[in-house]
Motif scaffolding. Structure first.
Motif, PDB file in Angstrom:
ATOM      1  N   GLY A 122      -7.910   8.697  -3.662  1.00 35.61           N
ATOM      2  CA  GLY A 122      -6.541   8.610  -3.659  1.00 35.61           C
ATOM      3  C   GLY A 122      -5.674   9.683  -3.279  1.00 35.61           C
ATOM      4  O   GLY A 122      -4.689   9.982  -3.297  1.00 35.61           O
ATOM      5  N   PRO A 180      -1.765   5.257   3.769  1.00 35.05           N
ATOM      6  CA  PRO A 180      -2.467   4.233   3.527  1.00 35.05           C
ATOM      7  C   PRO A 180      -3.499   3.631   4.368  1.00 35.05           C
ATOM      8  O   PRO A 180      -3.272   3.578   5.586  1.00 35.05           O
ATOM      9  CB  PRO A 180      -1.481   3.154   2.862  1.00 35.05           C
ATOM     10  N   ARG A 181      -4.823   3.219   4.024  1.00 37.85           N
ATOM     11  CA  ARG A 181      -5.579   2.635   4.735  1.00 37.85           C
ATOM     12  C   ARG A 181      -5.243   1.833   5.808  1.00 37.85           C
ATOM     13  O   ARG A 181      -5.741   1.400   6.765  1.00 37.85           O
ATOM     14  CB  ARG A 181      -6.949   2.428   3.939  1.00 37.85           C
ATOM     15  N   GLU A 188       1.555   6.723  -6.818  1.00 36.24           N
ATOM     16  CA  GLU A 188       0.476   7.697  -7.072  1.00 36.24           C
ATOM     17  C   GLU A 188       1.026   9.273  -6.881  1.00 36.24           C
ATOM     18  O   GLU A 188       0.724  10.212  -7.707  1.00 36.24           O
ATOM     19  CB  GLU A 188      -0.867   7.542  -6.016  1.00 36.24           C
ATOM     20  N   LEU A 189       1.615   9.301  -5.683  1.00 31.25           N
ATOM     21  CA  LEU A 189       2.113  10.800  -5.396  1.00 31.25           C
ATOM     22  C   LEU A 189       3.338  11.344  -6.452  1.00 31.25           C
ATOM     23  O   LEU A 189       3.133  12.225  -7.012  1.00 31.25           O
ATOM     24  CB  LEU A 189       2.667  10.909  -3.965  1.00 31.25           C
ATOM     25  N   GLU A 192      -5.297  10.349   0.139  1.00 26.63           N
ATOM     26  CA  GLU A 192      -4.941   9.970   1.392  1.00 26.63           C
ATOM     27  C   GLU A 192      -3.461   9.886   1.407  1.00 26.63           C
ATOM     28  O   GLU A 192      -2.862   9.185   0.639  1.00 26.63           O
ATOM     29  CB  GLU A 192      -5.487   8.947   1.888  1.00 26.63           C
ATOM     30  N   LEU A 193      -3.018  10.416   2.662  1.00 30.61           N
ATOM     31  CA  LEU A 193      -1.382  10.429   2.745  1.00 30.61           C
ATOM     32  C   LEU A 193      -0.937   9.430   3.252  1.00 30.61           C
ATOM     33  O   LEU A 193       0.300   8.688   3.092  1.00 30.61           O
ATOM     34  CB  LEU A 193      -0.845  11.656   3.414  1.00 30.61           C
ATOM     35  N   ALA A 195       0.855  -1.287  -0.009  1.00 39.07           N
ATOM     36  CA  ALA A 195      -0.084  -0.189  -0.068  1.00 39.07           C
ATOM     37  C   ALA A 195       0.854   1.155  -0.143  1.00 39.07           C
ATOM     38  O   ALA A 195       0.604   2.267  -0.608  1.00 39.07           O
ATOM     39  CB  ALA A 195      -1.136   0.031   1.239  1.00 39.07           C
ATOM     40  N   LEU A 196       1.914   1.206   0.809  1.00 31.40           N
ATOM     41  CA  LEU A 196       2.819   2.435   0.902  1.00 31.40           C
ATOM     42  C   LEU A 196       3.539   2.560  -0.630  1.00 31.40           C
ATOM     43  O   LEU A 196       3.708   3.778  -1.040  1.00 31.40           O
ATOM     44  CB  LEU A 196       3.852   2.239   1.967  1.00 31.40           C
ATOM     45  N   ARG A 213       2.372   1.862  -3.696  1.00 35.57           N
ATOM     46  CA  ARG A 213       1.231   2.149  -4.377  1.00 35.57           C
ATOM     47  C   ARG A 213       1.116   3.579  -4.225  1.00 35.57           C
ATOM     48  O   ARG A 213       1.100   4.519  -5.256  1.00 35.57           O
ATOM     49  CB  ARG A 213      -0.115   1.359  -4.270  1.00 35.57           C
ATOM     50  N   ARG A 214       0.914   4.224  -2.909  1.00 37.44           N
ATOM     51  CA  ARG A 214       0.713   5.366  -2.466  1.00 37.44           C
ATOM     52  C   ARG A 214       1.764   6.277  -2.805  1.00 37.44           C
ATOM     53  O   ARG A 214       1.717   7.409  -3.543  1.00 37.44           O
ATOM     54  CB  ARG A 214       0.587   5.676  -1.023  1.00 37.44           C
TER      55      ARG A 214
END
Length: 187
Positions: free
Chosen positions: A41, A46-47, A17-18, A43-44, A10-11, A13-14
């Motif tokens: 998308g 990850p869920r 995205e950033l 969110e800084l 998740a990190l 992927r985030r």
């Protein structure tokens, strides 16, 4: 291990995205919506990471609650057992004990509540026996037997034996109490 892999993915992927958003905006990052709310998308955190932190917090709160409950139970048991101990001493030896935080102990005869004595541990002295603690008389109440000065002189000063002193005081106070009870019954 699976949880950590999920968080790591998740990190990554985030982060991707950033980086993509930075490239699209020409080097400036614009965030739409509120931080950490999960808006499209934006969110800084990850869920998965946020949920894990929340779960750990709930577990810690529950652990603290259980430890506080256990401490309260131990305090209640200690209070109950110490009361039982004091009652047993009073019924067996005829003495009431009160323990002070500074190490002093007030001893009061059940047969004359004015016959009270305060003892404290002697500083730096070892007792004659192997117990290691020696108590010294530091104060006394107003009551007690008429022969109290002689008892103190003999048992405390000469013999240095507080148990002998307290036993003598208890016997004298009991005799006086018994006499007064008999006199009240005759009147």
């Amino acid at each position: 291990m699976d949880r950590l892999k999920g968080e790591n993915e998740a990190l990554i992927r985030r982060l991707g995205e950033l980086e993509e958003r930075v490239k699209e905006s020409g080097g400036e990052l614009e965030m739409g919506g509120e931080q950490g709310k999960g808006n499209g998308g934006g969110e800084l955190v990850p869920r998965e990471s946020w949920e894990q932190v929340c779960k750990e917090k709930e577990e810690l709160v529950e652990e603290v609650r259980q430890k506080e409950k256990r401490l309260l139970r131990l305090q209640q048991v200690f209070t109950s057992k110490s009361a039982e101990f004091r009652e047993a001493i009073a019924s067996i030896l005829g003495l009431k004990l009160a323990f002070y935080p500074n190490g002093q102990v007030r001893v009061t005869s059940m047969y004359d509540l004015n016959a009270s004595f305060i003892f404290q541990p002697s500083s730096g002295q070892q007792g004659a026996d192997s117990s290691g603690m020696k108590m010294q008389l530091v104060a006394q109440g107003e009551g007690g037997p008429q022969d109290l000065p002689n008892l103190m002189h003999y048992w405390i000063e000469n013999e240095q034996c507080p148990p002998g002193f307290l036993a003598s005081v208890t016997l004298e106070c009991y005799d006086n109490w018994k006499r007064s009870q008999q006199e009240e019954g005759e009147v």
